[in-house]
Write an enzyme that holds these catalytic residues in place. Structure first.
Site, PDB file in Angstrom:
ATOM      1  N   GLY A  11       0.820  -1.219   0.000  1.00 43.78           N
ATOM      2  CA  GLY A  11       0.000   0.000   0.000  1.00 43.78           C
ATOM      3  C   GLY A  11       0.852   1.267   0.000  1.00 43.78           C
ATOM      4  N   ARG A  15      -2.941   8.028   3.878  1.00 49.28           N
ATOM      5  CA  ARG A  15      -3.230   8.814   5.076  1.00 49.28           C
ATOM      6  C   ARG A  15      -1.966   9.355   5.748  1.00 49.28           C
ATOM      7  NH1 ARG A  15      -6.938   4.101   7.503  1.00 49.28           N
ATOM      8  NH2 ARG A  15      -5.660   2.917   6.019  1.00 49.28           N
ATOM      9  N   LYS A  22       4.546   3.968   2.993  1.00 49.43           N
ATOM     10  CA  LYS A  22       4.247   3.904   4.427  1.00 49.43           C
ATOM     11  C   LYS A  22       5.169   2.987   5.217  1.00 49.43           C
ATOM     12  CE  LYS A  22       0.331   2.026   5.914  1.00 49.43           C
ATOM     13  NZ  LYS A  22      -1.080   1.963   6.383  1.00 49.43           N
ATOM     14  N   THR A  85      -6.264  -5.936   0.614  1.00 52.24           N
ATOM     15  CA  THR A  85      -5.411  -6.862   1.375  1.00 52.24           C
ATOM     16  C   THR A  85      -5.611  -8.323   0.932  1.00 52.24           C
ATOM     17  OG1 THR A  85      -7.094  -6.753   3.118  1.00 52.24           O
ATOM     18  CG2 THR A  85      -5.120  -5.437   3.435  1.00 52.24           C
ATOM     19  N   ASP A 108       2.555  -2.544   8.354  1.00 52.41           N
ATOM     20  CA  ASP A 108       2.416  -1.263   9.069  1.00 52.41           C
ATOM     21  C   ASP A 108       2.144  -1.476  10.558  1.00 52.41           C
ATOM     22  OD1 ASP A 108      -0.257  -2.081   9.078  1.00 52.41           O
ATOM     23  OD2 ASP A 108      -1.051  -0.242   8.197  1.00 52.41           O
ATOM     24  N   GLY A 141     -11.358  -2.708  11.466  1.00 53.51           N
ATOM     25  CA  GLY A 141     -12.407  -3.693  11.204  1.00 53.51           C
ATOM     26  C   GLY A 141     -12.980  -4.194  12.523  1.00 53.51           C
ATOM     27  N   ARG A 335      33.851  13.789  16.765  1.00 52.20           N
ATOM     28  CA  ARG A 335      33.404  13.431  15.410  1.00 52.20           C
ATOM     29  C   ARG A 335      34.053  12.125  14.957  1.00 52.20           C
ATOM     30  NH1 ARG A 335      34.623  18.421  11.996  1.00 52.20           N
ATOM     31  NH2 ARG A 335      33.972  16.993  10.346  1.00 52.20           N
ATOM     32  N   TYR A 368      40.057  22.996  18.545  1.00 53.60           N
ATOM     33  CA  TYR A 368      39.711  22.049  17.493  1.00 53.60           C
ATOM     34  C   TYR A 368      40.917  21.152  17.244  1.00 53.60           C
ATOM     35  CZ  TYR A 368      38.824  19.923  13.002  1.00 53.60           C
ATOM     36  OH  TYR A 368      38.671  19.008  11.996  1.00 53.60           O
TER      37      TYR A 368
HETATM   38  C1  UD1 Z   1      -6.687  -3.381   7.909  1.00 52.98           C
HETATM   39  C2  UD1 Z   1      -7.846  -4.383   8.045  1.00 52.98           C
HETATM   40  C3  UD1 Z   1      -8.676  -4.011   9.270  1.00 52.98           C
HETATM   41  C4  UD1 Z   1      -7.794  -4.028  10.497  1.00 52.98           C
HETATM   42  C5  UD1 Z   1      -6.569  -3.127  10.318  1.00 52.98           C
HETATM   43  C6  UD1 Z   1      -5.602  -3.378  11.458  1.00 52.98           C
HETATM   44  C7  UD1 Z   1      -8.488  -5.155   5.797  1.00 52.98           C
HETATM   45  C8  UD1 Z   1      -9.474  -5.023   4.707  1.00 52.98           C
HETATM   46  N1  UD1 Z   1      -8.663  -4.338   6.843  1.00 52.98           N
HETATM   47  O1  UD1 Z   1      -7.250  -2.108   7.669  1.00 52.98           O
HETATM   48  O2  UD1 Z   1      -9.745  -4.953   9.427  1.00 52.98           O
HETATM   49  O3  UD1 Z   1      -8.554  -3.594  11.627  1.00 52.98           O
HETATM   50  O4  UD1 Z   1      -5.885  -3.418   9.100  1.00 52.98           O
HETATM   51  O5  UD1 Z   1      -4.495  -2.512  11.410  1.00 52.98           O
HETATM   52  O6  UD1 Z   1      -7.632  -6.008   5.725  1.00 52.98           O
HETATM   53  N2  UD1 Z   1      -1.814  -3.601   1.583  1.00 52.98           N
HETATM   54  C9  UD1 Z   1      -1.304  -4.228   0.451  1.00 52.98           C
HETATM   55  N3  UD1 Z   1      -2.027  -4.215  -0.694  1.00 52.98           N
HETATM   56  C10 UD1 Z   1      -3.243  -3.609  -0.793  1.00 52.98           C
HETATM   57  C11 UD1 Z   1      -3.764  -2.991   0.369  1.00 52.98           C
HETATM   58  C12 UD1 Z   1      -3.029  -2.996   1.527  1.00 52.98           C
HETATM   59  O7  UD1 Z   1      -0.210  -4.790   0.491  1.00 52.98           O
HETATM   60  O8  UD1 Z   1      -3.826  -3.657  -1.888  1.00 52.98           O
HETATM   61  C13 UD1 Z   1      -1.023  -3.619   2.829  1.00 52.98           C
HETATM   62  C14 UD1 Z   1      -0.653  -2.229   3.310  1.00 52.98           C
HETATM   63  O9  UD1 Z   1       0.617  -1.841   2.797  1.00 52.98           O
HETATM   64  C15 UD1 Z   1      -0.607  -2.407   4.835  1.00 52.98           C
HETATM   65  C16 UD1 Z   1      -1.574  -3.547   5.098  1.00 52.98           C
HETATM   66  O10 UD1 Z   1      -1.784  -4.193   3.847  1.00 52.98           O
HETATM   67  O11 UD1 Z   1       0.691  -2.773   5.282  1.00 52.98           O
HETATM   68  C17 UD1 Z   1      -2.913  -3.065   5.658  1.00 52.98           C
HETATM   69  O12 UD1 Z   1      -3.512  -2.159   4.758  1.00 52.98           O
HETATM   70  P1  UD1 Z   1      -4.233  -0.840   5.262  1.00 52.98           P
HETATM   71  O13 UD1 Z   1      -4.715  -0.105   4.071  1.00 52.98           O
HETATM   72  O14 UD1 Z   1      -3.385  -0.123   6.218  1.00 52.98           O
HETATM   73  O15 UD1 Z   1      -5.498  -1.482   6.012  1.00 52.98           O
HETATM   74  P2  UD1 Z   1      -6.383  -0.839   7.171  1.00 52.98           P
HETATM   75  O16 UD1 Z   1      -7.341   0.116   6.571  1.00 52.98           O
HETATM   76  O17 UD1 Z   1      -5.511  -0.358   8.245  1.00 52.98           O
HETATM   77 CA    CA Z   2      -3.288  -0.187   8.541  1.00 56.28          CA
END
Ligand code: UD1
Ligand code: CA
Length: 392
Positions: A11, A15, A22, A85, A108, A141, A335, A368
């Site tokens: 991702g 945000r 990220k 995800t 993350d 979630g 240094r 120095y």
């Molecule tokens: C996600 C969960 C949510 C949970 C929360 C916990 C889903 C749909 N939602 O939401 O239920 O409460 O984490 O922190 O799973 N990523 C990818 N590819 C994508 C989308 C995301 O690799 O297409 C990765 C992102 O880089 C990140 C992780 O998946 O490391 C989570 O994605 P993020 O968009 O942060 O999900 P949340 O909205 O936080």
């Molecule tokens: Ca997240």
């Protein structure tokens, strides 16, 4: 049990309001993704698969540099479009042995503890999910349960009704399941939700309809499982990480005058009876001997500090080595390649670079010392400058 771990890191992290992907944002001087990979490695899985997408080259190169040789057992999978995800996990599945147990982690969430992940993986259920009840469940979630308390699914915050948003128990994103079942469940995902994404979280409801055994584990310490979605959350994760680190230092016998005011961004090793005053920052690899005191507001990066040294207030030490019983500062700057033998004194407003000071030598004020080899028991007075000016 054959364990394969999938880490989602594709991702962009909209945000975060940052051009940096990220998972490359840092906690305790290390990218969040590196924290997650290192925790995953503690479980000694057969393989670790990292799914990258947004700025994937930068993510991979940064991790290759940071991890060095540790990176050998990592498989990189590309998710070209970030469709959710569930879609991200699906990209890694062709490379995963159907007979294995799969552990899914989000890149993350940097504070996870290996022992709680181990516990989750050792469950006999078809699907095991780590849940939490954090103080603030905004954006997360929610866990749906039937009147008997059995889990029925997960609803994402954006898709939840007002009533569902009142549910305190949330999904942490960590799940373990049988790879063969996961492959089947992923096949039935669709993207008919408010974000038009393939949610991994939807596999829970699918598993329940199949009458699979779904186990949930409520986390004891929800902070450990927090995900970082904004710079404000990054700051919360940083503070939590530093507090955990400070607690460990105190358990190891280091006196911290205020555990809320120390920052460690790297690896430290302390001997016994060391005292650290407030606002000390330690970066890179810092090795400290016995009975060392470090005054307030000192920055120490990649240094070796011998027994019985005193580092006084507002001093900066970088890539330097101190023998035993040296006294530095206040306001001293060592240094790179400053080497102080035993009993050396470097006082206020003194800068030392690429120089060796022999045992018992004193540079007490305003000097120095650069590119020099100074013998032992030398007294360098105020105003002295030694340097290597354009080679001559
Ligand atoms: C996600 C969960 C949510 C949970 C929360 C916990 C889903 C749909 N939602 O939401 O239920 O409460 O984490 O922190 O799973 N990523 C990818 N590819 C994508 C989308 C995301 O690799 O297409 C990765 C992102 O880089 C990140 C992780 O998946 O490391 C989570 O994605 P993020 O968009 O942060 O999900 P949340 O909205 O936080
Ligand atoms: Ca997240």
């Amino acid at each position: 049990m054959r364990l394969e771990i999938i880490i989602l890191a594709a991702g962009q992290g909209t945000r975060m309001r940052s051009t940096l992907p990220k998972v490359l944002h840092q906690v305790g001087g290390k990218s969040m993704l590196q924290h997650v990979i290192e925790t995953a490695q503690k479980l000694t899985p057969k393989r670790i698969h990292v799914v990258t997408g947004h700025d994937s080259n930068l993510v991979r190169e940064t991790l290759l540099t940071a991890l060095g040789e540790q990176v050998i057992d990592i498989r990189w999978t590309l998710q070209e479009q970030q469709l959710g995800t569930g879609h991200a996990v699906a990209q890694a599945m062709p490379d995963i042995d159907s007979a294995s147990t799969c552990l899914i982690l989000y890149g993350d969430s940097p504070l996870m503890k290996a022992s709680s992940l181990k516990e989750l993986c050792s469950s006999d259920a078809d699907l095991s999910l780590m849940t939490a009840k954090p103080d603030n469940s905004d954006g997360l979630g929610r866990i749906l349960r039937d009147p008997g308390g059995g889990i029925t699914g997960i609803v994402e915050h954006k898709d939840a009704t007002d009533d569902q948003r009142l549910i305190a128990e949330v999904n942490t994103g960590i799940m373990a399941c049988k790879a063969s079942s996961l492959k089947r469940w992923l096949g039935s995902l669709d993207n008919s939700n408010s974000q038009g994404e393939y949610y991994l979280t939807d596999v829970v409801a699918t598993a329940v309809t199949e009458n699979a055994i779904v186990h949930t584990e409520l986390a004891v310490d929800p902070t450990r499982l927090m995900g970082v979605n904004s710079l404000a959350e990054l700051a919360i994760a940083e503070r939590a990480f530093q507090r955990l680190n400070a607690d460990q230092l105190m358990l190891d016998g280091v006196t911290l005058l205020d555990p809320a005011r120390i920052d460690v961004r790297g690896n430290t090793m302390f001997g016994t009876d060391c005292i650290l005053d407030v606002n000390v920052i330690l970066e890179g690899n810092v090795v400290v001997g016995n009975n060392v005191s470090i005054g307030p507001n000192c920055l120490i990066r990649n240094a070796v500090i011998g027994n019985n040294c005193r580092v006084n207030a507002n001093s900066v030490i970088e890539d330097a080595t101190l023998g035993t019983s040296c006294e530095i500062g206040p306001y001293a700057r060592l240094r790179p390649e400053a080497i102080l033998k035993d009993n050396v004194k470097v006082g206020n407003f003194v800068e030392v670079k690429k120089s060796e000071l022999g045992a018992g030598t004193k540079v007490n004020h305003l000097a120095y010392v650069g590119d020099s080899s100074v013998g032992s028991e030398v007294n360098i007075g105020a105003g002295v400058i030694t340097c290597n000016y354009d080679g001559s």
